[in-house]
Design a protein around this motif. Sequence first.
Motif, PDB file in Angstrom:
ATOM      1  N   LEU A 225       0.933  -1.376  -0.074  1.00  0.00           N
ATOM      2  CA  LEU A 225       0.078   0.023  -0.042  1.00  0.00           C
ATOM      3  C   LEU A 225       0.740   1.090   0.065  1.00  0.00           C
ATOM      4  O   LEU A 225       1.939   1.120   0.440  1.00  0.00           O
ATOM      5  CB  LEU A 225      -1.068   0.103   1.430  1.00  0.00           C
ATOM      6  N   PRO A 226       0.469   2.483  -0.467  1.00  0.00           N
ATOM      7  CA  PRO A 226       1.063   3.589  -0.633  1.00  0.00           C
ATOM      8  C   PRO A 226       1.455   3.753   0.972  1.00  0.00           C
ATOM      9  O   PRO A 226       0.771   3.849   2.055  1.00  0.00           O
ATOM     10  CB  PRO A 226       0.057   4.703  -0.884  1.00  0.00           C
ATOM     11  N   LEU A 227       3.050   4.232   0.898  1.00  0.00           N
ATOM     12  CA  LEU A 227       3.698   4.971   2.602  1.00  0.00           C
ATOM     13  C   LEU A 227       3.529   6.419   2.524  1.00  0.00           C
ATOM     14  O   LEU A 227       3.508   6.950   1.422  1.00  0.00           O
ATOM     15  CB  LEU A 227       4.992   4.111   2.328  1.00  0.00           C
ATOM     16  N   ASN A 228       3.521   6.793   3.707  1.00  0.00           N
ATOM     17  CA  ASN A 228       3.672   8.035   4.170  1.00  0.00           C
ATOM     18  C   ASN A 228       5.019   8.188   5.105  1.00  0.00           C
ATOM     19  O   ASN A 228       4.507   8.115   6.315  1.00  0.00           O
ATOM     20  CB  ASN A 228       2.343   8.547   4.727  1.00  0.00           C
ATOM     21  N   PRO A 229       6.091   8.827   4.556  1.00  0.00           N
ATOM     22  CA  PRO A 229       6.194   9.294   3.297  1.00  0.00           C
ATOM     23  C   PRO A 229       6.733   7.804   2.720  1.00  0.00           C
ATOM     24  O   PRO A 229       7.226   7.073   3.156  1.00  0.00           O
ATOM     25  CB  PRO A 229       7.758   9.980   3.430  1.00  0.00           C
ATOM     26  N   GLU A 230       7.024   8.256   1.325  1.00  0.00           N
ATOM     27  CA  GLU A 230       7.563   7.158   0.505  1.00  0.00           C
ATOM     28  C   GLU A 230       8.896   6.798   0.593  1.00  0.00           C
ATOM     29  O   GLU A 230       9.598   7.960   1.063  1.00  0.00           O
ATOM     30  CB  GLU A 230       7.252   7.375  -1.095  1.00  0.00           C
ATOM     31  N   LEU A 231       9.518   5.571   0.394  1.00  0.00           N
ATOM     32  CA  LEU A 231      10.967   5.371   0.761  1.00  0.00           C
ATOM     33  C   LEU A 231      11.704   5.489  -0.597  1.00  0.00           C
ATOM     34  O   LEU A 231      11.140   4.994  -1.774  1.00  0.00           O
ATOM     35  CB  LEU A 231      11.135   3.780   1.476  1.00  0.00           C
ATOM     36  N   GLU A 232      12.996   5.490  -0.256  1.00  0.00           N
ATOM     37  CA  GLU A 232      13.991   5.425  -1.619  1.00  0.00           C
ATOM     38  C   GLU A 232      15.165   4.732  -1.077  1.00  0.00           C
ATOM     39  O   GLU A 232      15.648   4.634   0.145  1.00  0.00           O
ATOM     40  CB  GLU A 232      14.242   6.899  -2.230  1.00  0.00           C
ATOM     41  N   MET A 233      15.935   4.053  -2.040  1.00  0.00           N
ATOM     42  CA  MET A 233      17.133   3.173  -1.721  1.00  0.00           C
ATOM     43  C   MET A 233      18.243   3.371  -2.918  1.00  0.00           C
ATOM     44  O   MET A 233      17.659   3.368  -4.008  1.00  0.00           O
ATOM     45  CB  MET A 233      16.863   2.071  -1.114  1.00  0.00           C
ATOM     46  N   ASN A 234      19.308   3.568  -2.871  1.00  0.00           N
ATOM     47  CA  ASN A 234      20.208   3.294  -3.792  1.00  0.00           C
ATOM     48  C   ASN A 234      20.348   1.748  -4.302  1.00  0.00           C
ATOM     49  O   ASN A 234      20.805   0.892  -3.183  1.00  0.00           O
ATOM     50  CB  ASN A 234      21.531   4.017  -3.393  1.00  0.00           C
ATOM     51  N   VAL A 235      20.459   1.508  -5.352  1.00  0.00           N
ATOM     52  CA  VAL A 235      20.309   0.083  -5.979  1.00  0.00           C
ATOM     53  C   VAL A 235      21.648   0.322  -6.860  1.00  0.00           C
ATOM     54  O   VAL A 235      21.808   0.825  -7.770  1.00  0.00           O
ATOM     55  CB  VAL A 235      19.304  -0.192  -6.574  1.00  0.00           C
ATOM     56  N   LYS A 236      22.574  -0.858  -6.682  1.00  0.00           N
ATOM     57  CA  LYS A 236      23.880  -0.738  -7.388  1.00  0.00           C
ATOM     58  C   LYS A 236      23.953  -2.094  -8.294  1.00  0.00           C
ATOM     59  O   LYS A 236      23.485  -3.242  -7.812  1.00  0.00           O
ATOM     60  CB  LYS A 236      25.092  -0.636  -6.414  1.00  0.00           C
ATOM     61  N   GLY A 237      24.459  -2.070  -9.456  1.00  0.00           N
ATOM     62  CA  GLY A 237      24.610  -3.138 -10.457  1.00  0.00           C
ATOM     63  C   GLY A 237      25.522  -2.744 -11.597  1.00  0.00           C
ATOM     64  O   GLY A 237      26.318  -1.784 -11.444  1.00  0.00           O
ATOM     65  N   ARG A 238      25.179  -3.363 -12.681  1.00  0.00           N
ATOM     66  CA  ARG A 238      25.801  -2.965 -13.893  1.00  0.00           C
ATOM     67  C   ARG A 238      24.894  -2.568 -14.989  1.00  0.00           C
ATOM     68  O   ARG A 238      23.861  -2.852 -15.199  1.00  0.00           O
ATOM     69  CB  ARG A 238      26.479  -4.491 -14.302  1.00  0.00           C
ATOM     70  N   ASP A 239      25.554  -1.284 -15.330  1.00  0.00           N
ATOM     71  CA  ASP A 239      24.852  -0.578 -16.581  1.00  0.00           C
ATOM     72  C   ASP A 239      24.857  -1.514 -17.823  1.00  0.00           C
ATOM     73  O   ASP A 239      25.877  -1.862 -18.397  1.00  0.00           O
ATOM     74  CB  ASP A 239      25.888   0.704 -16.759  1.00  0.00           C
ATOM     75  N   LEU A 240      23.648  -1.700 -18.256  1.00  0.00           N
ATOM     76  CA  LEU A 240      23.675  -2.410 -19.426  1.00  0.00           C
ATOM     77  C   LEU A 240      24.161  -1.922 -20.912  1.00  0.00           C
ATOM     78  O   LEU A 240      24.280  -2.545 -21.699  1.00  0.00           O
ATOM     79  CB  LEU A 240      22.237  -2.863 -19.643  1.00  0.00           C
TER      80      LEU A 240
END
Length: 350
Positions: A225-240
């Motif tokens: 369900l929608p959050l208040n506030p919405e969350l964010e995180m840095n995601v690391k991987g390989r640039d295609l």
Amino acid sequence: MFKHFSGILGLDVGIDLGSANIVVYVKDKGIVLSEPSAVAVRKLPRSKGLEVIAVGHDAKAMSGKVPDGVEAIWPLRDGVIANFDMTEELIKYCLKRVSGNGNFVHPRVVISVPAEVTEVERKAVVDATLGAGASEAYVVEEPISAALGVGLPIDKPNGCMIIDIGGGTSEVSVISLGGIVVTSSLRTAGKMMDNAIIAMIRQRYALLIGETTAEEVKNTIGSALPLNPELEMNVKGRDLSAGLPKSDKVSSVEVREAMEPIFTGIEDMVKVALEKMPPELAKDVVDRGVILTGGVALMRGFDERLSRAINTPVIVSEQPLYSVALGVGKILDNLGTMRRAIFSVERGSR
């Protein structure tokens, strides 16, 4: 047949054999082991087969990071055995771990399986358990185990509904008088959510991530369900596009959108079970509420969303990750009065 199941000749062991995790219960000790259902193997030279080099947490840590010749395997897919030999190795590892003092005994094992597995799939579980060193293998349906684990009075003439959403399967069952009256399942659950997150990030950010990272994203910012506030995180991987390491910020809104079809599918599955349910049992379920268990039960807002969808109270169990294992433990502790819960029995030659 059950006369000598008291552990006089060895351990009494209960196993929740899941696609994502394997949980082991030992009679009179409780839950003693919880590990990822992963096995890492190395190919031997000259085609001499495979060598197991790690199991559980160590094998999961290798996933996506192994050199040539080494592979991290998840031998169970969608709640059933996908790789028989590696499943046997996984069970063997667990039985050795719980034997203690390095002395391997041949325990009698109660192991859970999804309610809607085929006879062939059920027999594969029994054969793998016996092959791993068990002297006897007893099979019980997961909804029965989960209901016992959360303390539902399954032997009473009252309807109890339990929803178990793990790594490989989503299963809803209505239980009364010790048996399953209605059941419905999907081979769609936590692992499918991870795959949906991988696909979304690949499409939206041209960023390639692995299953372990996707699981971390799901657990950290995932919600139903929608959050208040919405969350964010840095995601690391390989640039295609460039083939270089890359980091992007992903929001809980994007993750929720990626998992939306899976949430909807689970809701539809539960509605189908409710439609099949006899009216008197439906009344009991409304009065008692629906119990939600399994790893996905911990998803933010999922219980509330499901409650809105089916217009019935949904209650998250106290230990959703261990409900099935605790239920298997209750069968071990009270086997004399729990014979009806046992689905089938096979004996080894040991």
